[in-house]
Scaffold this active site. Sequence first.
Site, PDB file in Angstrom:
ATOM      1  N   SER A  11       0.838  -1.388  -0.128  1.00  0.00           N
ATOM      2  CA  SER A  11      -0.051   0.034   0.047  1.00  0.00           C
ATOM      3  C   SER A  11       0.938   1.112  -0.104  1.00  0.00           C
ATOM      4  O   SER A  11       1.637   1.559   1.104  1.00  0.00           O
ATOM      5  CB  SER A  11      -0.726   0.034   1.193  1.00  0.00           C
ATOM      6  OG  SER A  11      -1.196   1.165   1.421  1.00  0.00           O
ATOM      7  N   HIS A  48      -1.402  -1.412  -4.051  1.00  0.00           N
ATOM      8  CA  HIS A  48      -2.796  -0.797  -3.559  1.00  0.00           C
ATOM      9  C   HIS A  48      -2.707   0.491  -3.362  1.00  0.00           C
ATOM     10  O   HIS A  48      -1.670   1.299  -2.956  1.00  0.00           O
ATOM     11  CB  HIS A  48      -2.636  -1.572  -2.093  1.00  0.00           C
ATOM     12  CG  HIS A  48      -4.002  -1.439  -1.164  1.00  0.00           C
ATOM     13  ND1 HIS A  48      -5.138  -2.108  -1.388  1.00  0.00           N
ATOM     14  CD2 HIS A  48      -4.146  -0.524  -0.338  1.00  0.00           C
ATOM     15  CE1 HIS A  48      -6.039  -1.578  -0.413  1.00  0.00           C
ATOM     16  NE2 HIS A  48      -5.666  -0.759   0.190  1.00  0.00           N
ATOM     17  N   ASP A 104      -4.722   3.772  -1.847  1.00  0.00           N
ATOM     18  CA  ASP A 104      -5.870   4.163  -0.811  1.00  0.00           C
ATOM     19  C   ASP A 104      -6.286   5.397  -1.213  1.00  0.00           C
ATOM     20  O   ASP A 104      -5.602   6.528  -1.225  1.00  0.00           O
ATOM     21  CB  ASP A 104      -5.278   4.109   0.579  1.00  0.00           C
ATOM     22  CG  ASP A 104      -5.107   2.662   1.257  1.00  0.00           C
ATOM     23  OD1 ASP A 104      -5.867   1.882   0.999  1.00  0.00           O
ATOM     24  OD2 ASP A 104      -3.715   2.449   1.671  1.00  0.00           O
ATOM     25  N   MET A 125      -8.819   8.471  -0.072  1.00  0.00           N
ATOM     26  CA  MET A 125      -9.557   9.126   1.023  1.00  0.00           C
ATOM     27  C   MET A 125     -10.196  10.398   0.475  1.00  0.00           C
ATOM     28  O   MET A 125      -9.581  11.001   0.130  1.00  0.00           O
ATOM     29  CB  MET A 125      -8.838   8.949   2.177  1.00  0.00           C
ATOM     30  CG  MET A 125      -8.069   7.551   2.537  1.00  0.00           C
ATOM     31  SD  MET A 125      -7.115   7.618   4.131  1.00  0.00           S
ATOM     32  CE  MET A 125      -6.490   6.109   4.063  1.00  0.00           C
ATOM     33  N   HIS A 155      -8.746   1.100  -3.620  1.00  0.00           N
ATOM     34  CA  HIS A 155      -9.546   0.946  -2.371  1.00  0.00           C
ATOM     35  C   HIS A 155     -10.146   2.435  -2.331  1.00  0.00           C
ATOM     36  O   HIS A 155      -9.354   3.157  -1.723  1.00  0.00           O
ATOM     37  CB  HIS A 155      -8.494   0.601  -1.358  1.00  0.00           C
ATOM     38  CG  HIS A 155      -9.282   0.505   0.172  1.00  0.00           C
ATOM     39  ND1 HIS A 155      -8.685   0.274   1.399  1.00  0.00           N
ATOM     40  CD2 HIS A 155     -10.666   0.353   0.283  1.00  0.00           C
ATOM     41  CE1 HIS A 155      -9.119   0.400   2.180  1.00  0.00           C
ATOM     42  NE2 HIS A 155     -10.540   0.219   1.830  1.00  0.00           N
ATOM     43  N   MET A 199     -12.057   4.844  -0.368  1.00  0.00           N
ATOM     44  CA  MET A 199     -12.573   5.168   0.925  1.00  0.00           C
ATOM     45  C   MET A 199     -13.386   6.615   0.858  1.00  0.00           C
ATOM     46  O   MET A 199     -12.955   7.482   1.460  1.00  0.00           O
ATOM     47  CB  MET A 199     -11.529   5.244   2.117  1.00  0.00           C
ATOM     48  CG  MET A 199     -11.152   3.790   2.571  1.00  0.00           C
ATOM     49  SD  MET A 199      -9.519   3.720   3.403  1.00  0.00           S
ATOM     50  CE  MET A 199      -8.673   3.708   1.784  1.00  0.00           C
ATOM     51  N   MET A 259     -11.166  -4.965   6.479  1.00  0.00           N
ATOM     52  CA  MET A 259     -10.345  -4.195   7.143  1.00  0.00           C
ATOM     53  C   MET A 259      -9.945  -4.462   8.347  1.00  0.00           C
ATOM     54  O   MET A 259     -10.875  -4.878   9.313  1.00  0.00           O
ATOM     55  CB  MET A 259     -11.033  -2.760   7.047  1.00  0.00           C
ATOM     56  CG  MET A 259     -11.270  -1.823   5.966  1.00  0.00           C
ATOM     57  SD  MET A 259      -9.650  -1.593   4.960  1.00  0.00           S
ATOM     58  CE  MET A 259      -8.883  -0.922   5.916  1.00  0.00           C
ATOM     59  N   PHE A 263      -5.869   5.722   8.090  1.00  0.00           N
ATOM     60  CA  PHE A 263      -4.457   5.955   8.540  1.00  0.00           C
ATOM     61  C   PHE A 263      -3.695   4.433   8.500  1.00  0.00           C
ATOM     62  O   PHE A 263      -4.183   3.545   8.752  1.00  0.00           O
ATOM     63  CB  PHE A 263      -4.408   6.465   9.925  1.00  0.00           C
ATOM     64  CG  PHE A 263      -5.176   7.736   9.969  1.00  0.00           C
ATOM     65  CD1 PHE A 263      -4.745   8.786   9.644  1.00  0.00           C
ATOM     66  CD2 PHE A 263      -6.530   7.698  10.670  1.00  0.00           C
ATOM     67  CE1 PHE A 263      -5.330  10.178   9.768  1.00  0.00           C
ATOM     68  CE2 PHE A 263      -7.206   8.886  10.822  1.00  0.00           C
ATOM     69  CZ  PHE A 263      -6.881   9.969  10.249  1.00  0.00           C
ATOM     70  N   GLY A 264      -2.290   4.614   7.927  1.00  0.00           N
ATOM     71  CA  GLY A 264      -1.459   3.647   7.918  1.00  0.00           C
ATOM     72  C   GLY A 264      -0.799   3.550   9.354  1.00  0.00           C
ATOM     73  O   GLY A 264      -1.056   4.256  10.415  1.00  0.00           O
ATOM     74  N   GLY A 265      -0.144   2.269   9.546  1.00  0.00           N
ATOM     75  CA  GLY A 265       0.384   2.340  10.880  1.00  0.00           C
ATOM     76  C   GLY A 265      -0.476   1.804  12.077  1.00  0.00           C
ATOM     77  O   GLY A 265       0.235   2.086  13.198  1.00  0.00           O
ATOM     78  N   ASP A 292      -6.633  -5.921   5.007  1.00  0.00           N
ATOM     79  CA  ASP A 292      -5.896  -4.615   5.053  1.00  0.00           C
ATOM     80  C   ASP A 292      -5.709  -3.836   6.424  1.00  0.00           C
ATOM     81  O   ASP A 292      -6.877  -3.550   6.845  1.00  0.00           O
ATOM     82  CB  ASP A 292      -6.517  -3.639   4.049  1.00  0.00           C
ATOM     83  CG  ASP A 292      -5.931  -2.326   3.884  1.00  0.00           C
ATOM     84  OD1 ASP A 292      -5.082  -1.969   4.506  1.00  0.00           O
ATOM     85  OD2 ASP A 292      -6.683  -1.675   3.094  1.00  0.00           O
ATOM     86  N   GLY A 329       1.116  -1.381   4.282  1.00  0.00           N
ATOM     87  CA  GLY A 329       1.858  -0.248   3.902  1.00  0.00           C
ATOM     88  C   GLY A 329       3.026  -0.006   4.925  1.00  0.00           C
ATOM     89  O   GLY A 329       4.246  -0.041   4.444  1.00  0.00           O
TER      90      GLY A 329
HETATM   91  C1  DX5 Z   1      -5.786   2.277   5.983  1.00  0.00           C
HETATM   92  C2  DX5 Z   1      -5.736   1.803   4.566  1.00  0.00           C
HETATM   93  C3  DX5 Z   1      -4.710   0.829   4.372  1.00  0.00           C
HETATM   94  C4  DX5 Z   1      -3.213   1.268   5.180  1.00  0.00           C
HETATM   95  C5  DX5 Z   1      -2.725   0.140   5.692  1.00  0.00           C
HETATM   96  O1  DX5 Z   1      -7.263   2.952   6.015  1.00  0.00           O
HETATM   97  O2  DX5 Z   1      -6.714   1.288   3.990  1.00  0.00           O
HETATM   98  O3  DX5 Z   1      -4.458   0.485   2.934  1.00  0.00           O
HETATM   99  O4  DX5 Z   1      -2.222   1.587   3.877  1.00  0.00           O
HETATM  100  O5  DX5 Z   1      -1.509   0.588   6.438  1.00  0.00           O
HETATM  101  P1  DX5 Z   1      -0.681  -0.330   7.349  1.00  0.00           P
HETATM  102  O6  DX5 Z   1      -0.265  -1.721   6.690  1.00  0.00           O
HETATM  103  O7  DX5 Z   1       0.316   0.334   7.722  1.00  0.00           O
HETATM  104  O8  DX5 Z   1      -1.771  -0.592   8.384  1.00  0.00           O
HETATM  105 ZN    ZN Z   2      -6.605   0.272   1.601  1.00  0.00          ZN
END
Ligand code: DX5
Ligand code: ZN
Length: 225
Positions: free
Chosen positions: A8, A33, A35, A37, A66, A68, A137, A143-145, A175, A197
């Site tokens: 991602s 991937h 994302d 948003m 993806h 969102m 999900m 958010f990532g991380g 994800d 990600g």
């Molecule tokens: C979050 C995204 C993910 C995100 C995952 O809303 O849909 O795709 O990048 O990130 P990690 O792998 O860091 O949890």
């Molecule tokens: Zn995603």
Amino acid sequence: MKIELVPSILSSDFSQLGAQAQQAIEGGGSVLHVDVMDGHFVPNLTVGPPVVRSLRKVIQVPMDCHLMIENPDLFIPEFAEAGADWISVHQEACEHLDRTLHLISSHGCKLGVVINPATPVEMLTEVLDLVHHVLVMSVNPGFGGQKFIPNSLNKIAALARMRGERKLEFRIEVDGGVDLTTVGDVVKAGAELLVAGNAVFGHGDVRSNAAKLLEAARSATFARA
Ligand code: DX5
Ligand code: ZN
């Protein structure tokens, strides 16, 4: 079941986006991937069709968009035209989910449906025969991380059971919070498209992060067999 790593780009360094995406693919990522948003459906803003169009010029693997966003029908044609190969929409964002899924396939893209952590898999009963993939999900989107939510494993396993019972062919994607400590469990539960990600782009060498994660996922498959 083919295990695939789906890096991602959300956690990549956007000033090096094309190069980092390539490194993740060289490390074993076989789908990219993206994302998307909108600041309404989720509390964050990211990228749109122009970024997909630019990546399309340098990336050979399928691009998994993806969405969102609210009102995804408004943007599906533009993402398809920009070069998206797979488009997934949230069950929670679609008033007319069946119509939206048909819109995606009418634009020649593989269609996916996504559910948030609090949405039960049963909400998808009537569309499982339509979709190419179901995205579970394993964090709240935005958010990532973030930390992996363990109940996602039960949802993945339930979807795998439903697929077997109904002899369907949709793929199961996960994800959020997928890293070296969680990837084994998600594969054993039945997920095969592994979005990551932070674990790929968040630190160190992108290529080797991707390779190690894919290797860990594949060993888990082996352990299950
Ligand atoms: C979050 C995204 C993910 C995100 C995952 O809303 O849909 O795709 O990048 O990130 P990690 O792998 O860091 O949890
Ligand atoms: Zn995603």
